[in-house]
Write a protein that holds these residues in place. Structure first.
Motif, PDB file in Angstrom:
ATOM      1  N   PHE A 126       0.798  -1.223   0.000  1.00 52.85           N
ATOM      2  CA  PHE A 126       0.000   0.000   0.000  1.00 52.85           C
ATOM      3  C   PHE A 126       0.836   1.282   0.000  1.00 52.85           C
ATOM      4  O   PHE A 126       0.594   2.199  -0.772  1.00 52.85           O
ATOM      5  CB  PHE A 126      -0.960   0.011   1.188  1.00 52.85           C
ATOM      6  CG  PHE A 126      -1.897   1.188   1.183  1.00 52.85           C
ATOM      7  CD1 PHE A 126      -3.062   1.155   0.454  1.00 52.85           C
ATOM      8  CD2 PHE A 126      -1.596   2.346   1.889  1.00 52.85           C
ATOM      9  CE1 PHE A 126      -3.919   2.227   0.424  1.00 52.85           C
ATOM     10  CE2 PHE A 126      -2.447   3.440   1.867  1.00 52.85           C
ATOM     11  CZ  PHE A 126      -3.608   3.373   1.129  1.00 52.85           C
ATOM     12  N   GLY A 127       1.835   1.314   0.897  1.00 61.50           N
ATOM     13  CA  GLY A 127       2.649   2.519   1.004  1.00 61.50           C
ATOM     14  C   GLY A 127       3.377   2.857  -0.289  1.00 61.50           C
ATOM     15  O   GLY A 127       3.693   4.018  -0.556  1.00 61.50           O
ATOM     16  N   THR A 129       2.223   1.688  -3.499  1.00 62.55           N
ATOM     17  CA  THR A 129       1.241   1.958  -4.559  1.00 62.55           C
ATOM     18  C   THR A 129       0.519   3.274  -4.313  1.00 62.55           C
ATOM     19  O   THR A 129      -0.061   3.838  -5.236  1.00 62.55           O
ATOM     20  CB  THR A 129       0.196   0.825  -4.653  1.00 62.55           C
ATOM     21  OG1 THR A 129      -0.398   0.645  -3.362  1.00 62.55           O
ATOM     22  CG2 THR A 129       0.825  -0.479  -5.091  1.00 62.55           C
ATOM     23  N   ALA A 130       0.549   3.772  -3.060  1.00 63.14           N
ATOM     24  CA  ALA A 130      -0.134   5.031  -2.762  1.00 63.14           C
ATOM     25  C   ALA A 130       0.677   6.241  -3.222  1.00 63.14           C
ATOM     26  O   ALA A 130       0.194   7.358  -3.191  1.00 63.14           O
ATOM     27  CB  ALA A 130      -0.406   5.144  -1.259  1.00 63.14           C
ATOM     28  N   ARG A 178       4.239  -3.939   6.421  1.00 58.05           N
ATOM     29  CA  ARG A 178       3.619  -2.811   5.730  1.00 58.05           C
ATOM     30  C   ARG A 178       4.308  -1.508   6.103  1.00 58.05           C
ATOM     31  O   ARG A 178       4.533  -0.641   5.258  1.00 58.05           O
ATOM     32  CB  ARG A 178       2.133  -2.757   6.111  1.00 58.05           C
ATOM     33  CG  ARG A 178       1.362  -1.672   5.428  1.00 58.05           C
ATOM     34  CD  ARG A 178      -0.084  -1.682   5.831  1.00 58.05           C
ATOM     35  NE  ARG A 178      -0.261  -1.284   7.224  1.00 58.05           N
ATOM     36  CZ  ARG A 178      -1.443  -1.173   7.809  1.00 58.05           C
ATOM     37  NH1 ARG A 178      -2.541  -1.451   7.145  1.00 58.05           N
ATOM     38  NH2 ARG A 178      -1.536  -0.804   9.070  1.00 58.05           N
ATOM     39  N   ALA A 179       4.655  -1.377   7.395  1.00 53.82           N
ATOM     40  CA  ALA A 179       5.328  -0.155   7.845  1.00 53.82           C
ATOM     41  C   ALA A 179       6.750  -0.089   7.298  1.00 53.82           C
ATOM     42  O   ALA A 179       7.248   0.990   6.973  1.00 53.82           O
ATOM     43  CB  ALA A 179       5.334  -0.091   9.367  1.00 53.82           C
ATOM     44  N   ILE A 182       7.856   1.175   3.259  1.00 57.95           N
ATOM     45  CA  ILE A 182       8.141   2.520   2.758  1.00 57.95           C
ATOM     46  C   ILE A 182       9.528   2.977   3.193  1.00 57.95           C
ATOM     47  O   ILE A 182       9.881   4.136   3.013  1.00 57.95           O
ATOM     48  CB  ILE A 182       7.082   3.547   3.220  1.00 57.95           C
ATOM     49  CG1 ILE A 182       7.044   3.620   4.749  1.00 57.95           C
ATOM     50  CG2 ILE A 182       5.718   3.196   2.676  1.00 57.95           C
ATOM     51  CD1 ILE A 182       6.285   4.835   5.263  1.00 57.95           C
TER      52      ILE A 182
ATOM     53  N   LEU B 182       1.365   5.868   5.858  1.00 54.58           N
ATOM     54  CA  LEU B 182       1.970   5.247   4.672  1.00 54.58           C
ATOM     55  C   LEU B 182       1.986   6.205   3.487  1.00 54.58           C
ATOM     56  O   LEU B 182       2.352   5.815   2.381  1.00 54.58           O
ATOM     57  CB  LEU B 182       1.215   3.964   4.310  1.00 54.58           C
ATOM     58  CG  LEU B 182       1.361   2.849   5.361  1.00 54.58           C
ATOM     59  CD1 LEU B 182       0.349   1.748   5.132  1.00 54.58           C
ATOM     60  CD2 LEU B 182       2.765   2.280   5.355  1.00 54.58           C
ATOM     61  N   ALA B 184      -0.687   8.027   2.226  1.00 56.32           N
ATOM     62  CA  ALA B 184      -1.895   8.174   1.416  1.00 56.32           C
ATOM     63  C   ALA B 184      -2.634   9.458   1.776  1.00 56.32           C
ATOM     64  O   ALA B 184      -2.789   9.779   2.944  1.00 56.32           O
ATOM     65  CB  ALA B 184      -2.817   6.973   1.624  1.00 56.32           C
ATOM     66  N   LEU B 188      -7.289   9.368  -1.357  1.00 57.42           N
ATOM     67  CA  LEU B 188      -6.842   8.001  -1.667  1.00 57.42           C
ATOM     68  C   LEU B 188      -7.302   7.035  -0.579  1.00 57.42           C
ATOM     69  O   LEU B 188      -7.725   5.910  -0.849  1.00 57.42           O
ATOM     70  CB  LEU B 188      -5.318   7.973  -1.795  1.00 57.42           C
ATOM     71  CG  LEU B 188      -4.757   6.692  -2.401  1.00 57.42           C
ATOM     72  CD1 LEU B 188      -5.016   6.646  -3.889  1.00 57.42           C
ATOM     73  CD2 LEU B 188      -3.265   6.573  -2.131  1.00 57.42           C
ATOM     74  N   ARG B 192      -9.590   3.905  -1.518  1.00 58.14           N
ATOM     75  CA  ARG B 192      -9.034   2.549  -1.477  1.00 58.14           C
ATOM     76  C   ARG B 192      -9.313   1.805  -0.174  1.00 58.14           C
ATOM     77  O   ARG B 192      -9.251   0.579  -0.139  1.00 58.14           O
ATOM     78  CB  ARG B 192      -7.525   2.604  -1.723  1.00 58.14           C
ATOM     79  CG  ARG B 192      -7.217   2.915  -3.181  1.00 58.14           C
ATOM     80  CD  ARG B 192      -5.767   2.726  -3.507  1.00 58.14           C
ATOM     81  NE  ARG B 192      -5.282   1.393  -3.183  1.00 58.14           N
ATOM     82  CZ  ARG B 192      -3.992   1.072  -3.161  1.00 58.14           C
ATOM     83  NH1 ARG B 192      -3.082   1.971  -3.433  1.00 58.14           N
ATOM     84  NH2 ARG B 192      -3.627  -0.149  -2.870  1.00 58.14           N
TER      85      ARG B 192
END
Lengths: 374, 282
Positions: A126-127, A129-130, A178-179, A182, B182, B184, B188, B192
């Motif tokens: 996510f980080g 693709t965002a 996830r953290a 990035i 993150l 966003a 967004l 999402r």
């Protein structure tokens, strides 16, 4: 395992030289300076003039009871809360002027806060693709990165699961991956293992320590579990009622507590209200012969249950009555009531110590103790 | 219970009375829903296929059905979009009068639909407050399909808002914060993270608003003008046939409505089941 990470893209502080070229250059660990941060009472616990310096790559625990402001401080670092006054610097750069998005930190929540509608893979990605299209890595690079992180958190093969199909420990590892995706400048963890059972907690603790050694992020985590803080952290920051009580290594905190609060919060301890008169230590009107000196006045005597001896008939001990006895790990613990004001203390005796009866008289002499101004 | 058959029941829970509760449910549903509907279908069946087909393919019937379902779909769609916004504002923002506004949402439930129809007609008629403003622009609302859509929006709004509200309140703040850390943006994060979570209740609200709109009669007949082929809805056509004592024709149209409604609701339910599977058990 080791070899797999040698050529990984993580910035590492363990290897001194040469600094390998990094794909995500923004992920270089930075030091953090917190200067006179004040957070007035609002919905969150307050902070009163908190100052703290965290070195790059350090693993620091914010330890304290609930309401001590530890989570507030962590959220101030993340940019999820804003202090009433004070300064926060990331590597010398003012961080308070940056939004959460711009701070480039990794945050792990106690409740995992995973995106339920996304598979594990998309959660971790996510980080990346965002990001806006200009700075977004290619799909292939994102894929490589996610698979690499899955390997790091030992969840290889679970990328197509949904979060609800994972155990608590697995979910928290996804949250960490996830953290990390990035390449955060600072990794912040809010009671990361709070919702897990004891066994999983211990495993994840050891594993987080290993990950920290591999990745070398500046890491700050919040916990109310002193065992967790002692086992994981390079340094512990003890917070109480919005103030820092003590900052130090686990040894310093445990062996040289700065206040009765620290002594009781990290490890177990008993406290007795005493006073010094003519250079001698008294509890009520009875002297305690432990060689304490100092100016006359009231004090608090603090000692740990296992730092005592039973002098028997020898005078100068703290006299009391046993009111309860129970097994406590490798030793036997006695609850002792002292004096007319019925102060309670706890002492440990060897497990093979003769059993005592309720009401038996006992004399206790601390072998290691601290005196604090009352 | 299921001995000797290939039926399987979910294992009854420890709460007793499964047999009794199940039997009661079947009887109750039969009495209240299934038997009247079966009578309807039976009545239609007595028509015979050629006669049924003649009524079904009658241009006036087709026009009425097209209008009924078209207007209902449009109204439910508009409600889905604006109901989402209304629910969002009511859940996410604190402002003076929020409770009052929240209570207003339920009014279309409570108001007799005929009253709503008359009020809307008075407003949108060419000499009404809003109608007189639109008339110079050449826009006619009352006595046209547009008027029907407006009446159906009015009665359908609470369904969307009320199904979305509890789910929105449940959305974990920390999930949004995680998205922000993150990198966003708010938009967004909404697109999402939040929207996928809201999709199942949004579909439910849409389905409820649609079902209600298809069956709506009271408010529509006042604003519609009821011109055959233009603004005559299917429920009205049924009443027209009844007043002509043409019971077979009335039941035939009713059966058609029933079939189309059932197909639509089934389709929505299937989409919902799919989305629930797709997005994990939220």
């Amino acid at each position: 395992m080791e070899a797999a990470f040698a050529d990984a893209t993580f910035p590492t502080v363990i290897e001194p030289d040469p600094p390998a070229p990094r794909q995500w250059s923004r992920g270089v660990p930075v030091d953090v300076t917190i200067e006179h941060v004040v957070k007035a009472f609002a919905e969150t616990p307050a902070l009163h003039d908190v100052s703290l310096k965290i070195e790059a790559g350090e693993l620091v625990a914010l330890l304290g009871p609930s309401g001590s402001g530890k989570t507030t401080l962590l959220r101030v670092l993340a940019g999820l809360e804003f202090p009433t006054s004070g300064r926060v610097l990331f590597g010398g750069e003012d961080a308070l002027g940056l939004s959460v998005q711009e701070r480039h930190i990794g945050f792990v929540f106690q409740s995992y806060a995973l995106f339920k509608s996304m598979k594990v893979f998309d959660n971790i990605a996510f980080g990346l693709t965002a990001r806006p299209a200009r700075t977004r890595p290619s799909r292939a690079k994102i894929r490589d990165r996610v698979l690499e992180l899955l390997d790091l958190v030992q969840l290889t093969g679970l990328e197509n699961r949904y979060p609800t199909q994972l155990s608590g420990g697995q979910r928290q590892r996804v949250a960490l991956a996830r953290a990390l995706a990035i390449e955060p400048r600072i990794l912040l963890l809010d009671e990361p293992f709070g919702a897990l059972d004891a066994k999983v907690r211990r495993d994840l603790r050891r594993w987080l320590r290993e990950i920290h050694e591999q990745t070398g992020h500046t890491t700050v985590f919040v916990t109310h579990d002193q065992e967790e803080a002692v086992e994981l952290a390079d340094r512990i920051v003890v917070l109480n009622r919005g103030k820092i009580e003590q900052i130090g290594s686990p040894d310093e905190i445990y062996d040289r507590p700065a206040s009765p609060f620290v002594a009781s919060f990290i490890g177990e301890s008993s406290a007795l209200p005493v006073r010094i008169e003519d250079g001698r230590l008294f509890l009520d009107d009875r002297p305690i012969e432990i060689g304490a000196t100092g100016k006359d006045g009231p004090r608090t005597l603090v000692f740990r249950p296992h730092d005592v001896e039973l002098p028997g008939a020898r005078p100068g001990g703290i006299a009391g009555r046993i009111i309860a006895e129970r097994r406590h790990g490798a030793s036997r613990r006695l609850d002792v009531e002292i004096g007319m004001r019925r102060h309670r203390i706890e002492i440990d005796v060897p497990a093979n110590h003769p059993r005592s009866n309720k009401g038996d008289r006992v004399s206790v002499l601390p072998t290691r103790w601290w005196l604090f101004d009352a | 219970m299921a001995s000797g058959t290939t039926w399987t029941f979910r294992k009854p829970s420890i709460i007793p009375g499964f047999g009794l509760a199940f039997g009661f449910t079947l009887t109750y549903l039969s009495l209240i829903v299934l038997i009247p509907l079966a009578a309807l279908v039976l009545m239609t069946a007595s028509l015979g296929w050629p006669e049924f087909w003649r009524i079904a393919s009658d241009p006036r019937t087709l026009a009425a059905l097209r209008l009924s379902f078209g207007a209902s779909l449009a109204a439910a769609g508009i409600n889905a979009v604006f109901g989402l916004i209304v629910a969002w504002v009511l859940v996410r923002y604190d402002f003076p009068g929020r409770r009052l506004l929240d209570a207003f949402v339920d009014l279309p439930f409570a108001l007799p639909t005929a009253v709503a129809g008359i009020a809307l007609t008075a407003l949108y008629a060419p000499n009404g407050w809003i109608g007189s403003l639109l008339a110079p622009l050449g826009i006619k609302v009352a006595y046209t399909p547009a008027g029907i859509v407006i009446a159906l929006i009015f009665i359908g709004l609470p369904f969307v808002v009320r199904t979305l509200q509890p789910v929105m309140e449940e959305i974990d703040r920390e999930v949004e914060e995680a998205a922000a850390t993150l990198g966003a943006s708010r938009f967004l994060t909404f697109r999402r993270i939040i929207l996928p979570t809201l999709l199942p209740p949004l579909l439910t609200g849409f389905a409820l608003a649609l079902a209600r709109a298809v069956g709506e009669y009271g408010s529509v007949i006042f604003i519609a003008g009821n011109i055959p082929f233009v603004s005559e809805i299917a429920p009205l056509l049924i009443v027209v046939r009844l007043t002509e004592f043409n019971y077979p024709a009335a039941t035939a149209v009713a059966t058609l409505m029933l079939l189309i409604s059932f197909a639509l609701l089934l389709a929505i339910n299937l989409i919902q089941a799919w989305s629930r599977r797709r997005f994990g058990n939220v």
